[in-house]
Design a protein around this motif. Structure first.
Motif, PDB file in Angstrom:
ATOM      1  N   ALA A  23       0.832  -1.203   0.000  1.00 14.42           N
ATOM      2  CA  ALA A  23       0.000   0.000   0.000  1.00 14.42           C
ATOM      3  C   ALA A  23       0.867   1.253   0.000  1.00 14.42           C
ATOM      4  O   ALA A  23       0.598   2.218  -0.736  1.00 14.42           O
ATOM      5  CB  ALA A  23      -0.928  -0.014   1.214  1.00 14.42           C
ATOM      6  N   ALA A  24       1.925   1.234   0.815  1.00 13.16           N
ATOM      7  CA  ALA A  24       2.847   2.377   0.854  1.00 13.16           C
ATOM      8  C   ALA A  24       3.583   2.527  -0.480  1.00 13.16           C
ATOM      9  O   ALA A  24       3.758   3.641  -0.987  1.00 13.16           O
ATOM     10  CB  ALA A  24       3.848   2.196   1.996  1.00 13.16           C
ATOM     11  N   LEU A  25       3.998   1.380  -1.065  1.00 15.02           N
ATOM     12  CA  LEU A  25       4.681   1.417  -2.359  1.00 15.02           C
ATOM     13  C   LEU A  25       3.764   1.986  -3.432  1.00 15.02           C
ATOM     14  O   LEU A  25       4.188   2.805  -4.259  1.00 15.02           O
ATOM     15  CB  LEU A  25       5.127   0.005  -2.741  1.00 15.02           C
ATOM     16  N   TYR A  26       2.512   1.581  -3.403  1.00 17.83           N
ATOM     17  CA  TYR A  26       1.558   2.075  -4.399  1.00 17.83           C
ATOM     18  C   TYR A  26       1.411   3.591  -4.300  1.00 17.83           C
ATOM     19  O   TYR A  26       1.472   4.309  -5.305  1.00 17.83           O
ATOM     20  CB  TYR A  26       0.207   1.388  -4.198  1.00 17.83           C
ATOM     21  N   ARG A  27       1.210   4.076  -3.075  1.00 22.73           N
ATOM     22  CA  ARG A  27       1.060   5.517  -2.878  1.00 22.73           C
ATOM     23  C   ARG A  27       2.318   6.268  -3.320  1.00 22.73           C
ATOM     24  O   ARG A  27       2.244   7.324  -3.966  1.00 22.73           O
ATOM     25  CB  ARG A  27       0.779   5.811  -1.398  1.00 22.73           C
ATOM     26  N   TRP A  44       2.657   8.902  -6.535  1.00 31.92           N
ATOM     27  CA  TRP A  44       3.164  10.272  -6.340  1.00 31.92           C
ATOM     28  C   TRP A  44       4.336  10.544  -7.269  1.00 31.92           C
ATOM     29  O   TRP A  44       4.418  11.608  -7.899  1.00 31.92           O
ATOM     30  CB  TRP A  44       3.579  10.465  -4.884  1.00 31.92           C
ATOM     31  N   LEU A  45       5.259   9.577  -7.378  1.00 29.05           N
ATOM     32  CA  LEU A  45       6.423   9.764  -8.251  1.00 29.05           C
ATOM     33  C   LEU A  45       5.998   9.889  -9.712  1.00 29.05           C
ATOM     34  O   LEU A  45       6.549  10.706 -10.457  1.00 29.05           O
ATOM     35  CB  LEU A  45       7.396   8.587  -8.089  1.00 29.05           C
ATOM     36  N   MET A  46       5.015   9.089 -10.125  1.00 33.16           N
ATOM     37  CA  MET A  46       4.573   9.150 -11.515  1.00 33.16           C
ATOM     38  C   MET A  46       3.909  10.479 -11.831  1.00 33.16           C
ATOM     39  O   MET A  46       3.973  10.968 -12.962  1.00 33.16           O
ATOM     40  CB  MET A  46       3.624   7.985 -11.831  1.00 33.16           C
ATOM     41  N   SER A  47       3.246  11.068 -10.830  1.00 37.14           N
ATOM     42  CA  SER A  47       2.621  12.374 -11.064  1.00 37.14           C
ATOM     43  C   SER A  47       3.656  13.474 -11.255  1.00 37.14           C
ATOM     44  O   SER A  47       3.331  14.554 -11.747  1.00 37.14           O
ATOM     45  CB  SER A  47       1.697  12.724  -9.895  1.00 37.14           C
ATOM     46  N   HIS A  48       4.902  13.173 -10.884  1.00 35.63           N
ATOM     47  CA  HIS A  48       5.979  14.157 -11.017  1.00 35.63           C
ATOM     48  C   HIS A  48       7.016  13.769 -12.070  1.00 35.63           C
ATOM     49  O   HIS A  48       7.961  14.520 -12.302  1.00 35.63           O
ATOM     50  CB  HIS A  48       6.694  14.352  -9.670  1.00 35.63           C
ATOM     51  N   SER A  49       6.859  12.589 -12.689  1.00 31.10           N
ATOM     52  CA  SER A  49       7.840  12.137 -13.671  1.00 31.10           C
ATOM     53  C   SER A  49       7.137  11.418 -14.811  1.00 31.10           C
ATOM     54  O   SER A  49       6.639  10.301 -14.642  1.00 31.10           O
ATOM     55  CB  SER A  49       8.874  11.209 -13.021  1.00 31.10           C
ATOM     56  N   GLU A  87       6.284   7.303 -15.452  1.00 31.38           N
ATOM     57  CA  GLU A  87       4.928   6.882 -15.797  1.00 31.38           C
ATOM     58  C   GLU A  87       4.932   6.037 -17.070  1.00 31.38           C
ATOM     59  O   GLU A  87       4.265   5.001 -17.149  1.00 31.38           O
ATOM     60  CB  GLU A  87       4.029   8.104 -15.985  1.00 31.38           C
ATOM     61  N   ASP A  88       5.714   6.465 -18.072  1.00 29.44           N
ATOM     62  CA  ASP A  88       5.802   5.695 -19.317  1.00 29.44           C
ATOM     63  C   ASP A  88       6.443   4.335 -19.070  1.00 29.44           C
ATOM     64  O   ASP A  88       6.047   3.332 -19.669  1.00 29.44           O
ATOM     65  CB  ASP A  88       6.623   6.465 -20.356  1.00 29.44           C
ATOM     66  N   LEU A  89       7.438   4.287 -18.177  1.00 29.74           N
ATOM     67  CA  LEU A  89       8.123   3.032 -17.885  1.00 29.74           C
ATOM     68  C   LEU A  89       7.191   2.034 -17.212  1.00 29.74           C
ATOM     69  O   LEU A  89       7.152   0.852 -17.581  1.00 29.74           O
ATOM     70  CB  LEU A  89       9.338   3.296 -16.986  1.00 29.74           C
ATOM     71  N   LEU A  90       6.421   2.485 -16.230  1.00 30.08           N
ATOM     72  CA  LEU A  90       5.585   1.574 -15.443  1.00 30.08           C
ATOM     73  C   LEU A  90       4.222   1.316 -16.075  1.00 30.08           C
ATOM     74  O   LEU A  90       3.676   0.219 -15.936  1.00 30.08           O
ATOM     75  CB  LEU A  90       5.397   2.145 -14.029  1.00 30.08           C
TER      76      LEU A  90
END
Length: 230
Positions: free
Chosen positions: A85-89, A93-98, A102-105
């Protein structure tokens, strides 16, 4: 070991009352998975990205073990749940800033149909056969590719369809099952024909037999100008 030992086959080495513990463990893991799905805010697997499916599978593996094996403690599964759950959050958050992360995952949307024809190379890169894709289009009410201006495979596996207006529909490949369309290796009359594999349209002469210049497929069907029925 005795063959066809019903007690061994049904319970192995555990006592009969262990079934009550299995029920409790199953309820425990059900609640954990349910809570995780509530956290992600998703209603179905097809709405999930690859990263989210991976998280669910990891949690499901841990949940399955603790539900059925008497030597697997329950608290470590709670730790797995809290960690995921912590990893997901964190990843959200990281994808919203990178955008690169986001494209990688999650990948990028892929244009599969453009101006009434398959984007053949992109379809191949998406690890999807044309027949799988045609099935998805038929479920969306598409009869022939010329009805489509764009078809985009989204990162969650769903397909977005953008149609031509009726007066703009082009000649295109009929994507109905083979039993519903005639296919030719030698074309019977001069007309526009569509390659049944890559959807390229060519004007062929009566009696002509040729491989598709685009994908080397030998079979053709008459191009259709059928409009959508809505």
């Amino acid at each position: 070991m005795k063959s066809f030992d019903l007690h061994r086959m049904a319970l192995d080495k555990v006592p009969l009352d262990f079934l009550g513990e299995v029920a409790l463990r199953s309820l425990y893991t059900f609640v954990l998975v349910f809570l995780f799905l509530k956290i992600t805010g998703r209603r179905g697997v097809r709405q999930m990205s690859l990263f989210e499916v991976l998280i669910i599978l990891t949690l499901g593996s841990a949940a399955g073990d603790v539900a059925f094996y008497d030597d697997v403690p329950m608290l470590p599964v709670l730790a797995v749940f809290l960690t995921l759950a912590a990893l997901y959050r964190l990843v959200m958050w990281l994808m919203s800033h990178s955008e690169k992360l986001e494209d990688l995952l999650e990948g990028k949307p892929v244009v599969i149909v453009e101006e009434g024809e398959l984007a053949w190379e992109k379809l191949q890169s998406a690890n999807m056969t044309e027949f799988e894709f045609f099935m998805e289009l038929r479920l969306g009410g598409v009869e022939q590719l010329g009805q489509l201006r764009l078809a985009i495979m989204e990162t969650n596996g769903q397909i977005s369809l953008y149609y031509y207006a009726d007066d703009e529909v082009k000649a295109g490949l009929v994507i109905l099952p083979a039993s519903c369309t005639e296919r030719y290796r030698v074309v019977p009359e001069t007309a526009d024909y569509a390659c049944i594999r890559c959807s390229a349209i060519f004007n062929l002469k009566a009696g002509e037999h040729q491989l598709c210049p685009r994908c080397a497929n030998p079979e053709w069907s008459k191009a259709s100008t059928a409009k959508r029925i809505t």
